[in-house]
Write a protein that holds these residues in place. Sequence first.
Motif, short mmCIF file in Angstrom:
data_model
loop_
_atom_site.label_atom_id
_atom_site.label_comp_id
_atom_site.label_asym_id
_atom_site.label_seq_id
_atom_site.Cartn_x
_atom_site.Cartn_y
_atom_site.Cartn_z
N SER A 10 0.85 -1.18 0.00
CA SER A 10 0.00 0.00 0.00
C SER A 10 0.89 1.24 0.00
CB SER A 10 -0.90 0.00 1.24
OG SER A 10 -1.70 1.15 1.25
N ILE A 11 0.69 2.10 -0.99
CA ILE A 11 1.48 3.32 -1.11
C ILE A 11 0.52 4.50 -1.17
CG2 ILE A 11 3.22 4.56 -2.45
CD1 ILE A 11 3.97 1.83 -3.73
N PRO A 12 0.41 5.27 -0.11
CA PRO A 12 -0.47 6.44 -0.14
C PRO A 12 0.00 7.46 -1.18
CG PRO A 12 0.13 5.89 2.12
CD PRO A 12 1.01 5.08 1.21
N LYS A 13 -0.94 8.00 -1.91
CA LYS A 13 -0.64 9.01 -2.92
C LYS A 13 0.04 10.22 -2.27
CE LYS A 13 -2.94 11.28 -6.79
NZ LYS A 13 -2.40 10.51 -7.89
N GLY A 14 1.14 10.66 -2.84
CA GLY A 14 1.86 11.81 -2.33
C GLY A 14 2.80 11.51 -1.17
N ALA A 15 2.95 10.22 -0.84
CA ALA A 15 3.85 9.83 0.26
C ALA A 15 5.08 9.14 -0.30
CB ALA A 15 3.13 8.90 1.22
N THR A 16 6.19 9.27 0.39
CA THR A 16 7.41 8.57 0.02
C THR A 16 7.26 7.10 0.39
OG1 THR A 16 8.74 10.53 0.41
CG2 THR A 16 9.90 8.42 0.43
N TYR A 17 7.68 6.22 -0.52
CA TYR A 17 7.69 4.78 -0.25
C TYR A 17 9.14 4.35 -0.15
CZ TYR A 17 6.86 -0.21 -0.64
OH TYR A 17 6.83 -1.57 -0.41
N ASP A 18 9.52 3.83 0.99
CA ASP A 18 10.91 3.40 1.23
C ASP A 18 10.83 2.09 2.01
OD1 ASP A 18 13.63 3.26 1.54
OD2 ASP A 18 13.81 5.07 2.76
N GLN A 19 11.06 0.98 1.31
CA GLN A 19 10.86 -0.33 1.90
C GLN A 19 12.05 -1.24 1.60
OE1 GLN A 19 8.00 -1.41 3.72
NE2 GLN A 19 9.42 -3.05 4.19
N THR A 20 12.39 -2.07 2.55
CA THR A 20 13.49 -3.02 2.34
C THR A 20 12.99 -4.43 2.53
OG1 THR A 20 14.16 -2.79 4.65
CG2 THR A 20 15.29 -1.40 3.04
N PHE A 21 13.63 -5.36 1.81
CA PHE A 21 13.30 -6.78 1.86
C PHE A 21 14.59 -7.58 1.92
CE2 PHE A 21 10.04 -4.63 -0.58
CZ PHE A 21 8.86 -5.07 0.02
N THR A 22 14.48 -8.81 2.35
CA THR A 22 15.63 -9.70 2.36
C THR A 22 15.28 -10.95 1.56
OG1 THR A 22 16.32 -8.92 4.52
CG2 THR A 22 17.23 -11.01 3.80
N TRP A 23 16.14 -11.31 0.61
CA TRP A 23 15.96 -12.53 -0.17
C TRP A 23 16.95 -13.55 0.36
CZ3 TRP A 23 17.79 -13.33 -5.86
CH2 TRP A 23 17.29 -14.54 -6.34
N LYS A 24 16.42 -14.68 0.83
CA LYS A 24 17.25 -15.75 1.39
C LYS A 24 17.03 -17.04 0.63
CE LYS A 24 17.12 -13.87 6.08
NZ LYS A 24 16.80 -14.17 7.48
N ASP A 25 18.05 -17.90 0.65
CA ASP A 25 17.91 -19.22 0.04
C ASP A 25 17.17 -20.15 1.00
OD1 ASP A 25 19.76 -20.20 1.91
OD2 ASP A 25 21.43 -20.18 0.50
N ASP A 26 16.99 -21.41 0.59
CA ASP A 26 16.23 -22.37 1.39
C ASP A 26 16.87 -22.66 2.75
OD1 ASP A 26 14.35 -22.59 -0.61
OD2 ASP A 26 15.28 -24.35 -1.52
N LEU A 27 18.16 -22.38 2.89
CA LEU A 27 18.86 -22.61 4.15
C LEU A 27 18.90 -21.37 5.03
CD1 LEU A 27 21.85 -24.73 2.79
CD2 LEU A 27 19.75 -25.55 3.88
N GLY A 28 18.29 -20.28 4.56
CA GLY A 28 18.26 -19.04 5.34
C GLY A 28 19.43 -18.13 5.10
N ASN A 29 20.28 -18.45 4.12
CA ASN A 29 21.43 -17.60 3.78
C ASN A 29 20.98 -16.43 2.91
OD1 ASN A 29 23.42 -19.38 5.01
ND2 ASN A 29 23.00 -20.74 3.28
N ILE A 30 21.48 -15.26 3.20
CA ILE A 30 21.14 -14.07 2.43
C ILE A 30 21.91 -14.09 1.11
CG2 ILE A 30 21.27 -11.54 2.41
CD1 ILE A 30 21.18 -11.74 5.51
N TYR A 31 21.19 -13.86 0.01
CA TYR A 31 21.84 -13.78 -1.30
C TYR A 31 22.69 -12.52 -1.39
CZ TYR A 31 19.05 -17.51 -3.43
OH TYR A 31 18.50 -18.72 -3.75
N ASN A 32 23.84 -12.65 -1.98
CA ASN A 32 24.68 -11.49 -2.28
C ASN A 32 24.21 -10.94 -3.63
OD1 ASN A 32 26.59 -9.63 -3.00
ND2 ASN A 32 28.34 -10.97 -2.74
N LEU A 33 23.50 -9.85 -3.60
CA LEU A 33 22.91 -9.29 -4.82
C LEU A 33 23.71 -8.13 -5.39
CD1 LEU A 33 19.16 -9.36 -3.78
CD2 LEU A 33 20.44 -11.06 -5.10
N SER A 34 24.90 -7.89 -4.86
CA SER A 34 25.66 -6.71 -5.27
C SER A 34 26.04 -6.72 -6.75
CB SER A 34 26.91 -6.55 -4.40
OG SER A 34 27.72 -7.69 -4.48
N SER A 35 26.05 -7.88 -7.40
CA SER A 35 26.39 -7.92 -8.83
C SER A 35 25.15 -8.08 -9.71
CB SER A 35 27.38 -9.05 -9.11
OG SER A 35 26.81 -10.29 -8.80
N PHE A 36 23.95 -8.09 -9.11
CA PHE A 36 22.71 -8.22 -9.85
C PHE A 36 22.19 -6.85 -10.29
CE2 PHE A 36 22.91 -12.28 -7.98
CZ PHE A 36 21.88 -13.09 -8.41
#
Length: 105
Positions: A10-36
């Motif tokens: 949900s993004i209110p009109k006229g508001a800043t949207y700033d959201q973070t997510f974490t993508w992990k593999d099946d073992l719970g390891n965080i993907y290194n996305l710095s080259s993506f």
Amino acid sequence: MIYPTCYDISIPKGATYDQTFTWKDDLGNIYNLSSFTAKMQIRVAKSSPDPAAISLSTSNGGIVLSRTDPNISLYISAAATAAVTIESGYYDLTLTDTSNVVTRL
């Protein structure tokens, strides 16, 4: 195997949207996305041929990817959300690795 996940955003009109997510593999390891790279579009319908209401990418600064938690950051300015004319929409987020393999999250 990676399966796309649906999140209601949900993004209110006229508001800043700033959201973070974490993508992990099946073992719970965080993907290194710095080259993506990443792209995200918000459209009025899933298969809409109309231009996206909002387009984010790593090249336009709307998406920042990293190797740490959280590793996906989305940013939409208040001015950009104010300019959106749709009431609701659909989005997709794709990540592309250095071998040009595209993953839809």
